[in-house]
Motif scaffolding. Structure first.
Motif, PDB file in Angstrom:
ATOM      1  N   HIS A   1       1.216   7.181  -9.960  1.00  0.00           N
ATOM      2  CA  HIS A   1       1.709   7.372  -8.595  1.00  0.00           C
ATOM      3  C   HIS A   1       1.896   8.727  -8.152  1.00  0.00           C
TER       4      HIS A   1
ATOM      5  N   GLN B   1       2.260   1.957  -4.772  1.00  0.00           N
ATOM      6  CA  GLN B   1       0.990   2.469  -4.689  1.00  0.00           C
ATOM      7  C   GLN B   1       0.032   1.920  -5.407  1.00  0.00           C
TER       8      GLN B   1
ATOM      9  N   TRP C   1      -0.358   2.814   0.171  1.00  0.00           N
ATOM     10  CA  TRP C   1      -1.098   4.175   0.472  1.00  0.00           C
ATOM     11  C   TRP C   1      -1.683   3.699   1.937  1.00  0.00           C
TER      12      TRP C   1
ATOM     13  N   GLY D   1       0.376   8.988   1.077  1.00  0.00           N
ATOM     14  CA  GLY D   1       0.506   8.376  -0.185  1.00  0.00           C
ATOM     15  C   GLY D   1       1.770   7.855  -0.638  1.00  0.00           C
ATOM     16  N   THR D   2       2.793   7.956   0.441  1.00  0.00           N
ATOM     17  CA  THR D   2       4.163   7.610   0.023  1.00  0.00           C
ATOM     18  C   THR D   2       4.628   6.847   1.510  1.00  0.00           C
TER      19      THR D   2
END
Length: 414
Positions: A131, A238, A268, A401-402
Motif C-alpha cells: 500500500h 487500499q 483508492w 491513493g490515501t
C-alpha cells in the motif's frame, strides 16, 4: 539506520567524487584497456561498493531481497492459478483488462491473475505491505507504511487477544502482522489469490508474535462466508478498490461486524478534480484501472454515500493526500516512490531513463538465463506503466491513493 538518513547532498556529492576517482584509477591502470570496458568496470565497482554499504550499514538488506526475488522468480510458473505460465498469463490478463465490461464481469479471474503476476514484484519492491502512505521527513519508506497502519488500527478501538478484526483484501499479510503486534489481537485476512494465502500464512507462522493470531483465508470478499456479527472491527487498506460492486462489498462488511464495531476504509478514489469530459483525466483513470486490475474506480463522494446507505455511520473522512507537499511540515506525497530520482538507494531510481534501461536489461538477462520465466519482462513493463498512471493521477490531484473513511456499525442498544 535507514539509507535516507545519510543521503544528504553532501554525501551524494562525496559518492559522486568516489565514483569519479575510481573510474580515473581504473583508467590509469587499465594498461591500454578500451575506455568503454574501463568505464563499465568502474561502474560495476561503484555499484558493488554501494550494495555492500547498504547491506552492512543499513537495514535495507538488498542482497537478501534480491536473493528472495530470484528464488521466487525461479518458481513463478509453478505458483500460478490463473494460467499455466507467466507468458500466457500476462497476455491473458492484458486482453482481459482492455474493456470495462470484462473487468466487471470477470473480476475474480482478473484480480487473482493480476496478483499471480504482480505479487513477486510487489514483495521485492515494497516488502510485505502492499500500500501507499505519505512520508514525514524523519521516516524511512518502511516506517511510513507502518505509521499509516498504526494510525488506522488505533481508530478501531480494540485491544487484546480476545478481539478478532478483519483485513479485507490482505495480500500477503504485512499490515495484518504489524497491526496484530500493535493491538495484540487476532487478525483474520481474506485474499482471492491462492499464492498470496500460502505465502502470507507461511510468514504468519514464521513470526512467533503473530503465530496463532494471524490467519489468511482464500476467498472472494464479495461473497464472504463469515457469520454475521462476528468481527470486533474491520479495515480495508487500499484493497477494496478491486470490487465490481461497492455497495455489495460495503454491505458484506457491515453484516460481518458486531454492532458498535468500527470499519476503517482507506480507498483508492477519484477526487472532485476529476473531469470525465477531460481526455487526459480519462487516460489516467483508464491507466490506473487497467494496470492494477480495477473494475471501475469510485469517487470519494460516492464512497461516503454508499457507506451511509448500507447502514454505516460515517464519523470522519479525509483525503490524506492533501496533507502532502507542505513546505512547513515537509510531508512527502504517497506517490513519491513513483517519481524519478537519481538516488541509487531508492526504488525511484528505476523511473529515471538510466534506471529504466538498467532494470529492463536486468529482467531481460534473467529471462535469457532462465532465472526468470518467459513473460517476466512483459509483466515488469505492465507494472511500470501502471505506476506511472498512479503517479500522474496523484500529481494532477484527480486521484488519491490515501482517502480514509472512519465509520461505525450502529450499536443496537444505542
Amino acid at each position: 539506520m535507514n539509507p535516507s538518513s545519510f543521503l544528504t547532498s553532501e554525501t551524494m556529492e562525496s559518492f559522486s567524487t568516489l565514483m569519479t576517482e575510481q573510474l580515473s584509477i581504473i583508467g590509469n591502470y587499465s594498461g591500454g584497456m578500451p575506455l568503454p570496458i574501463a568505464v563499465s568496470l568502474g561502474i560495476l565497482g561503484a555499484v558493488t561498493m554501494t550494495v555492500l554499504a547498504m547491506q552492512f550499514f543499513t537495514s535495507a538488506d538488498p542482497i537478501g531481497r534480491w536473493w528472495t526475488f530470484k528464488k521466487q522468480l525461479g518458481v513463478h510458473d509453478e505458483n500460478l492459478t490463473f494460467s499455466s505460465d507467466v507468458d500466457t498469463g500476462i497476455d491473458k490478463f492484458c486482453n482481459m483488462v482492455s474493456a470495462t465490461e470484462d473487468r466487471l464481469s470477470e473480476y475474480k479471474d482478473m484480480v487473482s491473475g493480476y496478483y499471480d503476476l504482480a505479487t513477486v514484484f510487489y514483495e521485492w519492491g515494497w516488502g510485505h505491505c502492499f500500500h501507499y502512505a505519505n512520508r514525514a521527513p524523519y521516516e524511512s519508506f518502511d516506517e511510513s507504511l507502518r505509521r499509516h497502519e498504526y494510525e488506522m488500527a488505533s481508530k478501531l478501538r480494540v485491544f487484546g487477544k480476545d478481539k478478532n478484526i478483519l483485513d479485507v483484501g490482505c495480500g500477503i499479510g504485512g499490515p495484518m502482522r504489524n497491526i496484530c503486534r500493535f493491538l495484540e489481537c487476532q487478525v483474520t485476512g481474506i485474499s482471492i489469490n491462492p499464492y498470496q494465502v500460502n505465502r502470507g500464512n507461511m510468514l504468519n507462522e514464521a513470526d512467533p508474535r503473530t503465530r496463532g493470531l494471524c490467519k489468511i483465508i482464500q476467498g472472494d470478499y464479495m461473497k464472504m462466508k463469515f457469520e454475521h456479527d462476528s468481527f470486533d472491527g474491520a479495515y480495508g487498506l487500499q484493497a477494496t478498490c478491486h470490487a465490481p460492486d461497492f455497495r455489495a462489498l460495503y454491505t458484506n462488511i457491515y453484516n460481518v461486524l458486531k454492532p458498535g464495531a468500527y470499519f476503517i476504509l482507506d480507498e483508492w478514489s477519484m477526487t472532485d478534480k476529476y473531469d470525465p469530459t477531460n481526455e487526459e483525466h480519462r487516460r489516467i483513470k483508464k491507466g490506473i484501472e487497467e494496470g492494477n486490475a480495477l473494475p471501475d474506480l469510485i469517487t470519494q463522494k460516492t464512497c461516503v454515500k454508499l457507506l451511509e446507505e448500507v447502514g454505516f455511520k460515517v464519523l470522519s473522512e479525509e483525503d490524506l493526500a492533501l496533507k502532502a507537499n507542505d513546505k512547513e511540515t515537509g510531508i512527502e506525497p504517497w506517490y513519491l516512490p513513483m517519481c524519478p530520482s537519481w538516488n541509487p538507494f531508492t526504488l525511484r531510481f528505476q523511473f529515471t531513463w538510466f534506471g529504466e534501461v538498467f532494470f529492463h536489461s536486468l529482467v531481460w538477462l534473467f529471462e535469457t538465463l532462465r532465472i526468470a520465466p518467459t513473460g517476466t519482462l512483459k509483466t515488469q513493463k505492465m507494472l511500470k506503466k501502471a505506476a506511472i498512471a498512479l503517479r500522474d493521477g496523484g500529481e494532477t490531484g484527480i486521484f488519491s491513493g490515501t482517502y480514509v473513511v472512519v465509520c461505525q456499525k450502529p450499536d443496537r442498544n444505542a
